[in-house]
Write a protein that holds these residues in place. Structure first.
Motif, PDB file in Angstrom:
ATOM      1  N   ARG A 167      -5.331   5.158  -9.407  1.00  0.00           N
ATOM      2  CA  ARG A 167      -5.864   4.771  -8.103  1.00  0.00           C
ATOM      3  C   ARG A 167      -5.380   3.376  -7.766  1.00  0.00           C
ATOM      4  NH1 ARG A 167     -11.729   5.220 -10.107  1.00  0.00           N
ATOM      5  NH2 ARG A 167     -10.612   5.179 -12.090  1.00  0.00           N
ATOM      6  N   CYS A 168      -4.967   3.176  -6.525  1.00  0.00           N
ATOM      7  CA  CYS A 168      -4.407   1.897  -6.105  1.00  0.00           C
ATOM      8  C   CYS A 168      -5.048   1.460  -4.803  1.00  0.00           C
ATOM      9  CB  CYS A 168      -2.887   2.015  -5.933  1.00  0.00           C
ATOM     10  SG  CYS A 168      -2.066   0.491  -5.418  1.00  0.00           S
TER      11      CYS A 168
ATOM     12  N   ARG B 290       0.839  -1.204   0.000  1.00  0.00           N
ATOM     13  CA  ARG B 290       0.000   0.000   0.000  1.00  0.00           C
ATOM     14  C   ARG B 290       0.873   1.253   0.000  1.00  0.00           C
ATOM     15  NH1 ARG B 290      -2.663  -1.277   4.034  1.00  0.00           N
ATOM     16  NH2 ARG B 290      -4.402  -2.247   2.931  1.00  0.00           N
TER      17      ARG B 290
ATOM     18  N   ASP C 230       0.791   4.072  -2.925  1.00  0.00           N
ATOM     19  CA  ASP C 230       0.454   5.464  -2.622  1.00  0.00           C
ATOM     20  C   ASP C 230       1.617   6.409  -2.911  1.00  0.00           C
ATOM     21  OD1 ASP C 230      -2.010   4.612  -1.775  1.00  0.00           O
ATOM     22  OD2 ASP C 230      -1.501   4.634   0.366  1.00  0.00           O
TER      23      ASP C 230
ATOM     24  N   VAL D 129       1.076   7.551  -9.104  1.00  0.00           N
ATOM     25  CA  VAL D 129      -0.074   7.893  -8.273  1.00  0.00           C
ATOM     26  C   VAL D 129      -0.029   9.372  -7.896  1.00  0.00           C
ATOM     27  CG1 VAL D 129      -1.172   7.483  -6.045  1.00  0.00           C
ATOM     28  CG2 VAL D 129      -0.362   5.552  -7.401  1.00  0.00           C
ATOM     29  N   ARG D 130       1.152   9.855  -7.524  1.00  0.00           N
ATOM     30  CA  ARG D 130       1.279  11.256  -7.100  1.00  0.00           C
ATOM     31  C   ARG D 130       0.924  12.218  -8.225  1.00  0.00           C
ATOM     32  NH1 ARG D 130       6.169   9.387  -4.930  1.00  0.00           N
ATOM     33  NH2 ARG D 130       7.313  10.529  -6.543  1.00  0.00           N
TER      34      ARG D 130
END
Length: 320
Positions: free
Chosen positions: A270-271, A255, A259, A264-265
């Motif tokens: 979406r994870c 996780r 994130d 993602v940043r």
């Protein structure tokens, strides 16, 4: 290939993929000029036997291949785990077409470790008739490690394809399975325009206890029902990691990697991460607008999980 199975029997098994989703098999069976199942180059077989030989080294001890599937000599390119062979699956054709039956069987002896990937993305072409299938079977011995990390699957508009991966994993073994699906040739207006795409992953213990039963099903050429499956994304990535040890710790590592990775940043990705049944491991699902970003996020999660479980990050697979 085991001595008890003749090549004729092995080909016959490959040509009969078992249960096929009615959505995949519902198209026309024949079209002018199309080659039927069983024609030369339509039934691909690949059997790989890996064996540990001591000193942390694994070798590809035996293989059987039939076009269009093939592998070249494995490479030892992991600087942290130099005894691990990296095997590249290749196809002699330009992608998957109607009537193809692909069957891959990978076996790892006790304490063997192999990383298997593809030379490039797998393209599934439009099918005016018939459908195509790929069955992958992974069988791990005690303490074995198998990393199955192919490049993305790109289904073109009008394609009908079913792929199934089934794995048998002892409690002390490690299995990594990556599956990245893209929306097809989006620039050509083919966003999830497949006739039918079914991708299934099933993992069990040697005694048959199920640990993973996950199926992605997209039918009908990009209709509204598919939004419930894709979440409006142009790529879907899934990573399963089965390993000994606390599943919650593994999930936390995965996780954090999901994130924190750049894809993602930067937005659009979406994870989500969760543990697997019986404390057997963890899994991640990644959705995004960019297939490249989704692939990068899945790799980041794989690398973090690999370092947590095996003490080594994901190696550079040297495809660029």
């Amino acid at each position: 290939m085991t001595a008890t199975v003749s090549r004729a029997d092995r080909l016959a098994r490959a040509a009969e993929p078992g249960h096929v989703s009615p959505a995949v098999a519902s198209g026309p069976a024949h079209a002018a000029g199309s080659l039927p199942v069983g024609s030369p180059g339509k039934v691909g077989v690949l059997d790989l036997d890996y064996r540990a030989i001591g000193g942390g080294r694994t070798v590809l001890a035996d293989r059987y291949q039939k076009s269009p599937l093939q592998v070249m000599r494995p490479l030892y390119i992991d600087p942290v785990l130099p005894g691990v062979p990296v095997t590249y699956l290749m196809s002699t054709g330009g992608g998957v077409v109607g009537g193809d039956r692909l069957d891959i069987d990978v076996r790892l002896s006790d304490r063997a470790h192999a990383l298997i990937t593809t030379q490039a993305a797998t393209r599934v072409h439009r099918m005016d008739a018939g459908y195509a299938t790929q069955n992958v079977t992974l069988t791990l011995g005690a303490g074995a490690v198998c990393e199955w990390v192919p490049d993305p699957l790109i289904p073109f508009a009008g394609s009908r394809f079913q792929q199934r991966l089934g794995a048998t994993v002892p409690e002390d073994a490690v299995l990594v399975v990556s599956d990245v699906l893209t929306a097809g040739r989006v620039a050509h207006g083919e966003r999830w325009a497949v006739d039918a795409l079914v991708s299934a992953v099933e993992v069990t213990r040697p005694d048959g206890v199920p640990l993973v039963v996950d199926t992605t099903r997209i039918v009908g050429g990009g209709g509204s029902d598919d939004e419930m499956v894709t979440g409006g994304a142009d790529a879907i990535g899934t990573l399963f990691v089965l390993a000994p040890g606390p599943a919650t710790d593994l999930a936390a590592v995965m996780r954090a990697a999901g994130d924190g990775c750049g894809a993602v940043r930067s937005g659009g990705v979406r994870c989500g991460v969760s543990t697997l049944p019986e404390g057997s491991g963890a899994w991640a699902r990644v959705l995004g607008e960019s297939p490249e970003a989704v692939e990068a996020a899945v790799r980041a999660v794989w690398s973090a999980a690999r370092e947590h479980v095996l003490g080594a990050p994901a190696p550079d697979l040297r495809k660029s």
